[in-house]
Write an enzyme that holds these catalytic residues in place. Structure first.
Site, mmCIF file in Angstrom:
data_model
loop_
_atom_site.group_PDB
_atom_site.id
_atom_site.type_symbol
_atom_site.label_atom_id
_atom_site.label_comp_id
_atom_site.label_asym_id
_atom_site.label_seq_id
_atom_site.Cartn_x
_atom_site.Cartn_y
_atom_site.Cartn_z
ATOM 1 N N GLU A 199 10.649 8.124 6.844
ATOM 2 C CA GLU A 199 11.315 7.113 6.008
ATOM 3 C C GLU A 199 12.263 7.791 5.020
ATOM 4 O O GLU A 199 12.276 7.454 3.832
ATOM 5 C CB GLU A 199 10.276 6.279 5.255
ATOM 6 C CG GLU A 199 9.231 5.629 6.148
ATOM 7 C CD GLU A 199 8.244 4.719 5.406
ATOM 8 O OE1 GLU A 199 8.488 4.379 4.230
ATOM 9 O OE2 GLU A 199 7.229 4.363 6.018
ATOM 10 N N GLU A 230 -0.393 5.120 4.017
ATOM 11 C CA GLU A 230 -0.604 5.204 2.566
ATOM 12 C C GLU A 230 -2.049 4.898 2.155
ATOM 13 O O GLU A 230 -2.309 4.020 1.352
ATOM 14 C CB GLU A 230 0.374 4.267 1.844
ATOM 15 C CG GLU A 230 1.823 4.603 2.147
ATOM 16 C CD GLU A 230 2.820 3.607 1.573
ATOM 17 O OE1 GLU A 230 2.446 2.797 0.712
ATOM 18 O OE2 GLU A 230 3.987 3.642 2.002
HETATM 19 O O1 G3I Z 1 10.229 -12.230 3.169
HETATM 20 C C1 G3I Z 1 10.527 -12.571 1.817
HETATM 21 C C2 G3I Z 1 11.487 -13.684 1.775
HETATM 22 O O2 G3I Z 1 10.895 -14.827 2.352
HETATM 23 C C3 G3I Z 1 11.896 -13.919 0.318
HETATM 24 O O3 G3I Z 1 12.893 -14.891 0.273
HETATM 25 C C4 G3I Z 1 12.409 -12.631 -0.319
HETATM 26 C C5 G3I Z 1 12.743 -12.820 -1.782
HETATM 27 O O4 G3I Z 1 12.682 -11.590 -2.466
HETATM 28 O O5 G3I Z 1 11.427 -11.662 -0.217
HETATM 29 C C6 G3I Z 1 11.108 -11.369 1.140
HETATM 30 O O6 G3I Z 1 10.161 -10.361 1.191
HETATM 31 C C7 G3I Z 1 10.598 -9.071 0.865
HETATM 32 C C8 G3I Z 1 10.379 -8.179 2.080
HETATM 33 O O7 G3I Z 1 10.671 -6.838 1.738
HETATM 34 C C9 G3I Z 1 11.215 -8.588 3.283
HETATM 35 O O8 G3I Z 1 12.556 -8.522 2.969
HETATM 36 C C10 G3I Z 1 9.779 -8.576 -0.305
HETATM 37 O O9 G3I Z 1 10.111 -9.307 -1.471
HETATM 38 C C11 G3I Z 1 10.033 -7.109 -0.541
HETATM 39 O O10 G3I Z 1 9.106 -6.624 -1.514
HETATM 40 C C12 G3I Z 1 9.823 -6.330 0.754
HETATM 41 O O11 G3I Z 1 10.097 -4.966 0.490
HETATM 42 C C13 G3I Z 1 9.749 -4.061 1.518
HETATM 43 C C14 G3I Z 1 8.641 -3.138 1.030
HETATM 44 O O12 G3I Z 1 8.353 -2.172 2.021
HETATM 45 C C15 G3I Z 1 7.359 -3.918 0.696
HETATM 46 O O13 G3I Z 1 6.365 -3.061 0.290
HETATM 47 C C16 G3I Z 1 10.982 -3.245 1.847
HETATM 48 O O14 G3I Z 1 11.967 -4.092 2.432
HETATM 49 C C17 G3I Z 1 10.625 -2.113 2.802
HETATM 50 O O15 G3I Z 1 11.719 -1.244 2.938
HETATM 51 C C18 G3I Z 1 9.456 -1.323 2.250
HETATM 52 O O16 G3I Z 1 9.123 -0.333 3.172
HETATM 53 C C19 G3I Z 1 8.060 0.553 2.800
HETATM 54 C C20 G3I Z 1 7.379 0.975 4.084
HETATM 55 O O17 G3I Z 1 6.970 -0.151 4.821
HETATM 56 C C21 G3I Z 1 6.185 1.900 3.785
HETATM 57 N N1 G3I Z 1 6.582 3.006 2.967
HETATM 58 C C22 G3I Z 1 7.318 2.686 1.744
HETATM 59 C C23 G3I Z 1 8.534 1.828 2.083
HETATM 60 C C24 G3I Z 1 9.387 1.590 0.860
HETATM 61 O O18 G3I Z 1 8.693 0.844 -0.113
#
Ligand code: G3I
Length: 395
Positions: A287, A168
Protein backbone atom coordinates in the site's frame (compact mmCIF):
# COMPACT_ATOMS: atom_id res chain seq x y z
CA UNK A 1 -6.71 23.73 -13.77
CA UNK A 2 -10.30 22.49 -14.10
CA UNK A 3 -11.19 18.80 -14.22
CA UNK A 4 -12.10 18.92 -17.93
CA UNK A 5 -8.67 20.31 -18.81
CA UNK A 6 -7.16 17.88 -16.39
CA UNK A 7 -8.64 14.89 -18.17
CA UNK A 8 -7.35 16.04 -21.55
CA UNK A 9 -3.89 16.76 -20.15
CA UNK A 10 -3.93 13.47 -18.33
CA UNK A 11 -4.69 11.56 -21.51
CA UNK A 12 -1.84 13.32 -23.25
CA UNK A 13 0.43 12.39 -20.39
CA UNK A 14 -0.72 8.79 -20.57
CA UNK A 15 -0.09 8.70 -24.30
CA UNK A 16 3.42 10.01 -23.78
CA UNK A 17 4.07 7.67 -20.84
CA UNK A 18 2.90 4.66 -22.80
CA UNK A 19 4.60 5.72 -26.04
CA UNK A 20 7.58 4.14 -27.73
CA UNK A 21 10.04 6.86 -28.66
CA UNK A 22 13.58 5.59 -29.04
CA UNK A 23 16.83 7.31 -28.16
CA UNK A 24 20.22 6.29 -29.53
CA UNK A 25 22.48 4.24 -27.26
CA UNK A 26 26.25 4.23 -27.33
CA UNK A 27 26.66 0.55 -28.24
CA UNK A 28 24.94 0.99 -31.57
CA UNK A 29 21.68 -0.48 -30.32
CA UNK A 30 18.69 1.71 -29.65
CA UNK A 31 17.02 1.69 -26.25
CA UNK A 32 13.75 3.25 -25.34
CA UNK A 33 13.96 6.19 -22.97
CA UNK A 34 12.74 4.87 -19.58
CA UNK A 35 10.67 8.02 -19.17
CA UNK A 36 8.62 6.88 -22.18
CA UNK A 37 8.00 3.43 -20.71
CA UNK A 38 5.34 2.23 -18.33
CA UNK A 39 6.05 0.98 -14.83
CA UNK A 40 4.60 -2.42 -15.69
CA UNK A 41 6.77 -2.68 -18.79
CA UNK A 42 9.93 -1.64 -16.96
CA UNK A 43 9.26 -4.13 -14.14
CA UNK A 44 8.72 -7.11 -16.42
CA UNK A 45 12.36 -8.12 -16.71
CA UNK A 46 12.58 -8.27 -12.89
CA UNK A 47 9.42 -10.44 -12.81
CA UNK A 48 8.10 -7.84 -10.40
CA UNK A 49 4.41 -6.92 -10.38
CA UNK A 50 3.79 -3.19 -10.04
CA UNK A 51 0.34 -2.59 -8.67
CA UNK A 52 -2.13 0.03 -7.55
CA UNK A 53 -5.22 0.24 -5.40
CA UNK A 54 -8.28 0.89 -7.54
CA UNK A 55 -11.09 3.24 -6.55
CA UNK A 56 -13.94 1.57 -8.43
CA UNK A 57 -16.00 4.78 -8.59
CA UNK A 58 -13.09 6.49 -10.38
CA UNK A 59 -13.18 3.92 -13.20
CA UNK A 60 -15.90 6.14 -14.73
CA UNK A 61 -13.11 8.59 -15.60
CA UNK A 62 -11.49 7.47 -18.89
CA UNK A 63 -8.13 9.04 -17.98
CA UNK A 64 -8.08 7.20 -14.64
CA UNK A 65 -8.94 3.94 -16.39
CA UNK A 66 -6.22 4.38 -18.95
CA UNK A 67 -3.47 5.07 -16.42
CA UNK A 68 -4.65 2.17 -14.26
CA UNK A 69 -4.72 -0.19 -17.24
CA UNK A 70 -1.41 0.77 -18.81
CA UNK A 71 0.94 1.49 -15.90
CA UNK A 72 0.15 -1.43 -13.59
CA UNK A 73 0.33 -5.22 -13.84
CA UNK A 74 -1.47 -5.83 -10.53
CA UNK A 75 -4.47 -4.25 -8.83
CA UNK A 76 -6.04 -4.23 -5.38
CA UNK A 77 -9.61 -3.15 -4.63
CA UNK A 78 -9.28 -0.13 -2.33
CA UNK A 79 -12.63 -0.76 -0.62
CA UNK A 80 -15.06 -2.99 -2.52
CA UNK A 81 -13.84 -6.36 -1.23
CA UNK A 82 -14.20 -5.29 2.39
CA UNK A 83 -16.84 -7.00 4.49
CA UNK A 84 -19.21 -4.01 4.85
CA UNK A 85 -19.44 -3.79 1.04
CA UNK A 86 -19.68 -7.52 0.32
CA UNK A 87 -22.27 -8.38 2.98
CA UNK A 88 -24.10 -5.20 3.99
CA UNK A 89 -27.12 -7.24 5.06
CA UNK A 90 -26.54 -10.47 6.96
CA UNK A 91 -26.63 -13.47 4.65
CA UNK A 92 -26.97 -11.38 1.48
CA UNK A 93 -23.75 -10.97 -0.47
CA UNK A 94 -23.53 -8.21 -3.06
CA UNK A 95 -20.70 -8.94 -5.50
CA UNK A 96 -21.50 -6.18 -8.00
CA UNK A 97 -18.77 -3.64 -7.21
CA UNK A 98 -16.15 -6.32 -6.61
CA UNK A 99 -17.03 -7.98 -9.90
CA UNK A 100 -16.75 -4.63 -11.72
CA UNK A 101 -13.24 -4.40 -10.28
CA UNK A 102 -12.42 -8.00 -11.26
CA UNK A 103 -13.67 -7.41 -14.82
CA UNK A 104 -11.33 -4.42 -15.14
CA UNK A 105 -8.38 -6.48 -13.89
CA UNK A 106 -9.16 -9.41 -16.16
CA UNK A 107 -9.67 -7.17 -19.22
CA UNK A 108 -6.23 -5.66 -18.62
CA UNK A 109 -4.43 -8.90 -17.83
CA UNK A 110 -3.64 -7.80 -14.28
CA UNK A 111 -2.88 -9.92 -11.23
CA UNK A 112 -5.24 -9.33 -8.32
CA UNK A 113 -4.35 -8.84 -4.66
CA UNK A 114 -7.50 -9.67 -2.69
CA UNK A 115 -8.06 -7.15 0.12
CA UNK A 116 -9.20 -7.99 2.77
CA UNK A 117 -10.66 -11.00 4.61
CA UNK A 118 -10.16 -10.23 8.33
CA UNK A 119 -9.79 -6.64 9.55
CA UNK A 120 -11.09 -4.56 12.41
CA UNK A 121 -12.38 -1.74 10.17
CA UNK A 122 -15.18 -1.49 7.64
CA UNK A 123 -17.13 -4.35 9.18
CA UNK A 124 -20.90 -4.42 8.56
CA UNK A 125 -22.98 -2.84 11.31
CA UNK A 126 -25.16 -5.96 11.71
CA UNK A 127 -22.00 -7.74 12.85
CA UNK A 128 -20.51 -5.15 15.21
CA UNK A 129 -23.91 -4.25 16.66
CA UNK A 130 -24.86 -7.90 17.10
CA UNK A 131 -21.70 -8.51 19.09
CA UNK A 132 -22.16 -5.31 21.10
CA UNK A 133 -25.76 -6.10 22.10
CA UNK A 134 -24.98 -9.74 22.89
CA UNK A 135 -27.19 -11.25 20.20
CA UNK A 136 -24.07 -12.77 18.57
CA UNK A 137 -22.02 -14.80 21.06
CA UNK A 138 -18.41 -15.92 20.74
CA UNK A 139 -19.15 -19.34 19.24
CA UNK A 140 -21.44 -17.81 16.63
CA UNK A 141 -18.94 -15.04 15.86
CA UNK A 142 -16.24 -17.60 15.12
CA UNK A 143 -18.61 -19.48 12.83
CA UNK A 144 -19.58 -16.21 11.09
CA UNK A 145 -15.91 -15.48 10.42
CA UNK A 146 -15.32 -19.01 9.12
CA UNK A 147 -18.31 -18.71 6.80
CA UNK A 148 -17.29 -15.26 5.53
CA UNK A 149 -13.75 -16.37 4.66
CA UNK A 150 -15.03 -19.52 2.99
CA UNK A 151 -17.74 -17.72 1.02
CA UNK A 152 -15.50 -14.92 -0.25
CA UNK A 153 -12.43 -17.03 -1.04
CA UNK A 154 -14.53 -19.67 -2.82
CA UNK A 155 -16.36 -16.99 -4.80
CA UNK A 156 -13.08 -15.64 -6.21
CA UNK A 157 -11.27 -18.99 -6.25
CA UNK A 158 -8.63 -19.23 -8.96
CA UNK A 159 -8.77 -15.50 -9.75
CA UNK A 160 -6.77 -14.07 -6.83
CA UNK A 161 -2.96 -14.06 -6.77
CA UNK A 162 -2.42 -12.86 -3.20
CA UNK A 163 -5.05 -12.60 -0.46
CA UNK A 164 -4.62 -10.26 2.50
CA UNK A 165 -6.05 -12.80 4.92
CA UNK A 166 -5.39 -10.95 8.19
CA UNK A 167 -4.78 -7.20 8.25
CA UNK A 168 -3.39 -4.97 11.02
CA UNK A 169 -3.75 -7.41 13.92
CA UNK A 170 -1.15 -5.93 16.26
CA UNK A 171 -0.59 -2.73 18.22
CA UNK A 172 1.83 0.09 17.49
CA UNK A 173 4.49 1.26 19.90
CA UNK A 174 2.33 4.24 20.93
CA UNK A 175 -0.78 2.25 21.84
CA UNK A 176 0.84 -0.81 23.38
CA UNK A 177 -0.24 -1.48 26.90
CA UNK A 178 2.27 -3.06 29.24
CA UNK A 179 5.20 -1.66 27.30
CA UNK A 180 5.16 -4.32 24.61
CA UNK A 181 3.60 -4.89 21.20
CA UNK A 182 0.64 -7.28 21.33
CA UNK A 183 -2.53 -8.25 19.51
CA UNK A 184 -5.32 -5.69 19.17
CA UNK A 185 -8.79 -5.11 17.82
CA UNK A 186 -12.25 -6.56 17.44
CA UNK A 187 -11.30 -10.11 16.48
CA UNK A 188 -8.63 -10.49 19.15
CA UNK A 189 -10.93 -9.09 21.84
CA UNK A 190 -13.70 -11.53 21.01
CA UNK A 191 -11.90 -14.63 19.71
CA UNK A 192 -8.36 -14.40 21.13
CA UNK A 193 -5.14 -14.62 19.10
CA UNK A 194 -6.09 -18.06 17.75
CA UNK A 195 -8.28 -16.42 15.09
CA UNK A 196 -5.14 -15.60 13.06
CA UNK A 197 -4.17 -19.25 12.49
CA UNK A 198 -7.83 -20.21 11.96
CA UNK A 199 -8.23 -17.54 9.27
CA UNK A 200 -5.26 -18.81 7.27
CA UNK A 201 -6.41 -22.42 7.54
CA UNK A 202 -9.95 -21.54 6.43
CA UNK A 203 -8.64 -19.47 3.51
CA UNK A 204 -6.38 -22.32 2.36
CA UNK A 205 -9.25 -24.79 2.50
CA UNK A 206 -11.25 -22.49 0.21
CA UNK A 207 -8.49 -21.85 -2.36
CA UNK A 208 -5.43 -24.11 -2.54
CA UNK A 209 -3.60 -21.87 -5.02
CA UNK A 210 -3.83 -18.28 -3.76
CA UNK A 211 -0.87 -16.91 -1.81
CA UNK A 212 -2.03 -16.08 1.71
CA UNK A 213 -0.62 -12.91 3.28
CA UNK A 214 -0.45 -11.19 6.64
CA UNK A 215 -0.57 -7.42 5.95
CA UNK A 216 0.32 -4.51 8.24
CA UNK A 217 1.68 -0.96 8.46
CA UNK A 218 4.72 0.29 10.38
CA UNK A 219 6.62 -2.90 9.63
CA UNK A 220 8.82 -1.30 6.98
CA UNK A 221 12.08 -1.85 8.89
CA UNK A 222 13.34 -3.57 12.02
CA UNK A 223 13.93 -1.31 15.02
CA UNK A 224 15.86 -2.29 18.13
CA UNK A 225 14.19 -5.74 18.12
CA UNK A 226 12.98 -5.07 21.64
CA UNK A 227 9.44 -5.34 23.05
CA UNK A 228 8.23 -2.21 21.22
CA UNK A 229 9.58 -3.22 17.81
CA UNK A 230 6.44 -3.98 15.77
CA UNK A 231 8.37 -5.52 12.86
CA UNK A 232 10.17 -7.89 15.23
CA UNK A 233 6.83 -8.87 16.82
CA UNK A 234 5.29 -9.68 13.43
CA UNK A 235 8.45 -11.60 12.52
CA UNK A 236 8.08 -13.75 15.66
CA UNK A 237 4.37 -14.20 14.94
CA UNK A 238 5.04 -15.44 11.40
CA UNK A 239 7.84 -17.70 12.58
CA UNK A 240 5.48 -19.23 15.12
CA UNK A 241 2.71 -19.69 12.52
CA UNK A 242 5.14 -21.42 10.15
CA UNK A 243 6.43 -23.66 12.96
CA UNK A 244 2.82 -24.73 13.56
CA UNK A 245 2.32 -25.44 9.82
CA UNK A 246 -0.23 -22.67 9.45
CA UNK A 247 -0.52 -21.98 5.69
CA UNK A 248 0.87 -18.44 5.56
CA UNK A 249 2.73 -17.69 2.31
CA UNK A 250 3.60 -14.03 2.59
CA UNK A 251 3.96 -10.82 4.54
CA UNK A 252 2.80 -7.49 3.16
CA UNK A 253 4.41 -4.32 4.40
CA UNK A 254 1.92 -1.56 3.61
CA UNK A 255 4.50 1.25 3.64
CA UNK A 256 2.27 4.26 4.29
CA UNK A 257 4.96 6.87 4.89
CA UNK A 258 5.06 10.61 5.48
CA UNK A 259 7.89 13.00 4.67
CA UNK A 260 7.47 14.32 8.24
CA UNK A 261 9.55 11.39 9.43
CA UNK A 262 13.09 10.27 8.68
CA UNK A 263 11.93 6.92 7.29
CA UNK A 264 14.23 4.27 5.93
CA UNK A 265 17.07 3.57 3.52
CA UNK A 266 16.88 0.92 0.81
CA UNK A 267 19.24 -1.18 2.95
CA UNK A 268 16.82 -1.15 5.89
CA UNK A 269 13.90 -2.08 3.62
CA UNK A 270 15.91 -4.95 2.13
CA UNK A 271 16.88 -6.15 5.60
CA UNK A 272 13.23 -6.29 6.64
CA UNK A 273 12.17 -8.10 3.45
CA UNK A 274 15.06 -10.58 3.68
CA UNK A 275 14.22 -11.19 7.34
CA UNK A 276 10.76 -12.41 6.41
CA UNK A 277 12.04 -14.33 3.39
CA UNK A 278 14.34 -16.28 5.72
CA UNK A 279 11.19 -17.66 7.36
CA UNK A 280 10.19 -19.13 3.99
CA UNK A 281 7.52 -16.58 3.12
CA UNK A 282 7.28 -14.23 0.16
CA UNK A 283 6.98 -10.50 0.72
CA UNK A 284 5.24 -7.58 -0.95
CA UNK A 285 4.99 -3.83 -0.52
CA UNK A 286 1.24 -3.57 -0.56
CA UNK A 287 0.00 0.00 0.00
CA UNK A 288 2.89 2.33 -0.75
CA UNK A 289 2.35 6.06 -0.48
CA UNK A 290 4.29 8.98 0.95
CA UNK A 291 2.22 11.91 2.15
CA UNK A 292 3.33 15.47 2.76
CA UNK A 293 2.36 17.95 5.43
CA UNK A 294 1.13 20.83 3.32
CA UNK A 295 2.68 24.26 3.81
CA UNK A 296 0.21 27.13 4.42
CA UNK A 297 0.79 28.89 1.10
CA UNK A 298 2.48 26.32 -1.13
CA UNK A 299 5.07 27.64 -3.60
CA UNK A 300 7.79 25.92 -5.60
CA UNK A 301 10.27 26.75 -2.85
CA UNK A 302 8.26 24.98 -0.19
CA UNK A 303 6.85 22.15 -2.33
CA UNK A 304 9.94 21.02 -4.23
CA UNK A 305 11.89 19.78 -1.19
CA UNK A 306 8.81 17.81 -0.13
CA UNK A 307 8.47 16.26 -3.57
CA UNK A 308 12.16 15.32 -3.53
CA UNK A 309 11.84 13.75 -0.07
CA UNK A 310 8.77 11.90 -1.30
CA UNK A 311 10.65 10.59 -4.33
CA UNK A 312 13.48 9.38 -2.09
CA UNK A 313 11.05 7.34 0.02
CA UNK A 314 9.27 5.77 -2.97
CA UNK A 315 12.67 4.97 -4.42
CA UNK A 316 14.16 3.48 -1.23
CA UNK A 317 11.16 1.13 -1.05
CA UNK A 318 11.54 0.15 -4.71
CA UNK A 319 15.28 -0.44 -4.43
CA UNK A 320 14.84 -2.51 -1.26
CA UNK A 321 12.17 -4.60 -2.99
CA UNK A 322 14.24 -5.09 -6.14
CA UNK A 323 17.20 -6.19 -4.03
CA UNK A 324 15.19 -8.82 -2.15
CA UNK A 325 14.29 -11.63 -4.56
CA UNK A 326 11.22 -12.78 -2.63
CA UNK A 327 9.61 -9.34 -2.85
CA UNK A 328 6.98 -10.17 -5.47
CA UNK A 329 5.06 -6.94 -5.89
CA UNK A 330 5.22 -3.19 -5.29
CA UNK A 331 1.73 -1.73 -5.01
CA UNK A 332 0.91 1.97 -4.60
CA UNK A 333 -2.23 2.86 -2.65
CA UNK A 334 -3.70 4.95 -5.45
CA UNK A 335 -1.62 6.52 -8.20
CA UNK A 336 -2.83 10.13 -8.39
CA UNK A 337 -3.26 12.90 -5.86
CA UNK A 338 -6.92 13.44 -6.75
CA UNK A 339 -8.00 10.01 -5.53
CA UNK A 340 -5.70 9.37 -2.58
CA UNK A 341 -7.30 8.34 0.74
CA UNK A 342 -4.96 10.85 2.42
CA UNK A 343 -7.03 13.77 1.09
CA UNK A 344 -9.84 13.09 3.53
CA UNK A 345 -8.04 11.37 6.38
CA UNK A 346 -7.56 12.98 9.79
CA UNK A 347 -3.98 12.33 10.84
CA UNK A 348 -4.57 13.59 14.35
CA UNK A 349 -4.20 16.73 16.35
CA UNK A 350 -1.12 18.82 15.80
CA UNK A 351 -0.43 17.17 12.45
CA UNK A 352 -2.70 19.22 10.22
CA UNK A 353 -3.42 18.15 6.71
CA UNK A 354 -1.24 15.60 4.98
CA UNK A 355 -1.80 14.86 1.32
CA UNK A 356 -0.11 14.88 -2.11
CA UNK A 357 0.85 11.28 -1.38
CA UNK A 358 0.81 9.74 -4.86
CA UNK A 359 3.27 9.45 -7.76
CA UNK A 360 1.13 11.41 -10.23
CA UNK A 361 -0.40 14.79 -9.48
CA UNK A 362 -4.13 15.48 -9.64
CA UNK A 363 -3.88 16.01 -13.40
CA UNK A 364 -2.16 12.61 -13.85
CA UNK A 365 1.20 14.28 -14.49
CA UNK A 366 4.36 12.52 -13.29
CA UNK A 367 5.92 13.79 -10.07
CA UNK A 368 9.59 13.24 -9.17
CA UNK A 369 8.54 10.03 -7.37
CA UNK A 370 7.19 8.56 -10.62
CA UNK A 371 10.43 9.38 -12.43
CA UNK A 372 12.43 7.84 -9.58
CA UNK A 373 10.49 4.57 -9.91
CA UNK A 374 11.09 4.50 -13.66
CA UNK A 375 14.82 5.05 -13.11
CA UNK A 376 15.05 2.40 -10.40
CA UNK A 377 13.33 -0.17 -12.59
CA UNK A 378 15.32 0.73 -15.69
CA UNK A 379 18.81 1.06 -14.28
CA UNK A 380 19.00 -2.06 -12.16
CA UNK A 381 19.75 -5.67 -12.94
CA UNK A 382 22.31 -8.42 -12.42
CA UNK A 383 24.41 -9.10 -10.48
CA UNK A 384 22.74 -7.22 -7.59
CA UNK A 385 19.14 -7.29 -8.82
CA UNK A 386 17.88 -10.67 -10.01
CA UNK A 387 14.42 -11.81 -11.10
CA UNK A 388 11.88 -12.66 -8.39
CA UNK A 389 11.70 -16.16 -6.95
CA UNK A 390 8.15 -17.45 -7.41
CA UNK A 391 6.38 -18.54 -4.21
CA UNK A 392 4.47 -21.82 -4.04
CA UNK A 393 1.47 -21.89 -1.70
CA UNK A 394 2.19 -24.11 1.27
CA UNK A 395 -0.36 -26.61 2.48
O1 G3I B 1 -19.05 4.28 1.48
C1 G3I B 1 -19.25 5.52 2.14
C2 G3I B 1 -20.21 6.35 1.38
O2 G3I B 1 -21.46 5.70 1.36
C3 G3I B 1 -20.28 7.73 2.04
O3 G3I B 1 -21.09 8.56 1.27
C4 G3I B 1 -18.89 8.35 2.16
C5 G3I B 1 -18.92 9.68 2.88
O4 G3I B 1 -17.67 9.96 3.46
O5 G3I B 1 -18.08 7.49 2.89
C6 G3I B 1 -17.93 6.23 2.24
O6 G3I B 1 -17.08 5.42 2.97
C7 G3I B 1 -15.72 5.75 2.94
C8 G3I B 1 -14.96 4.58 2.35
O7 G3I B 1 -13.57 4.82 2.45
C9 G3I B 1 -15.32 4.29 0.90
O8 G3I B 1 -15.04 5.39 0.12
C10 G3I B 1 -15.27 6.01 4.36
O9 G3I B 1 -15.86 7.20 4.85
C11 G3I B 1 -13.77 6.13 4.42
O10 G3I B 1 -13.36 6.18 5.79
C12 G3I B 1 -13.12 4.92 3.76
O11 G3I B 1 -11.72 5.09 3.82
C13 G3I B 1 -10.95 3.97 3.45
C14 G3I B 1 -10.16 3.47 4.66
O12 G3I B 1 -9.32 2.40 4.27
C15 G3I B 1 -11.10 2.99 5.78
O13 G3I B 1 -10.37 2.51 6.85
C16 G3I B 1 -9.98 4.41 2.37
O14 G3I B 1 -10.71 4.75 1.20
C17 G3I B 1 -8.98 3.30 2.07
O15 G3I B 1 -7.98 3.79 1.22
C18 G3I B 1 -8.34 2.83 3.35
O16 G3I B 1 -7.47 1.78 3.05
C19 G3I B 1 -6.73 1.22 4.14
C20 G3I B 1 -6.50 -0.24 3.82
O17 G3I B 1 -7.72 -0.88 3.56
C21 G3I B 1 -5.74 -0.93 4.96
N1 G3I B 1 -4.54 -0.23 5.28
C22 G3I B 1 -4.66 1.20 5.53
C23 G3I B 1 -5.35 1.88 4.35
C24 G3I B 1 -5.38 3.38 4.52
O18 G3I B 1 -6.15 3.75 5.64
Amino acid sequence: MGRRTAVVTGLVAVAVLAGGSAVPASAGRTVRDPQQQTLRGLAERHHLAVGTAIDVAALDDPAYRQVAATQFSSVTAENVMKWETLEPVRGRYDWAAAEEFMAFAEANDQLVRGHVLVWNNQLPSWLTEGVADGSIDTAELREILHRHITTVVQHFRGRIWQWDVVNEAVTDSWDSTGGAIGYKGFWYQHLGAGYVADAFRWARAADPKALLFYNDYNIDAFGDRGPLDKTAFVHRMVKDLRARHVPIDGVGSQAHLSTRYGNYSAFQIKEMLDGFAQLGVATALTEVDVRNQLPDNPTGDTLNPLLQAQAYNYSALMQGCLASRHCLSYTVWGFDDAHSWTNTWDFGSGVGKEAMAAVLDEDYQPKPAFRALQADLAWSGPPMVLPRVPQRPIR
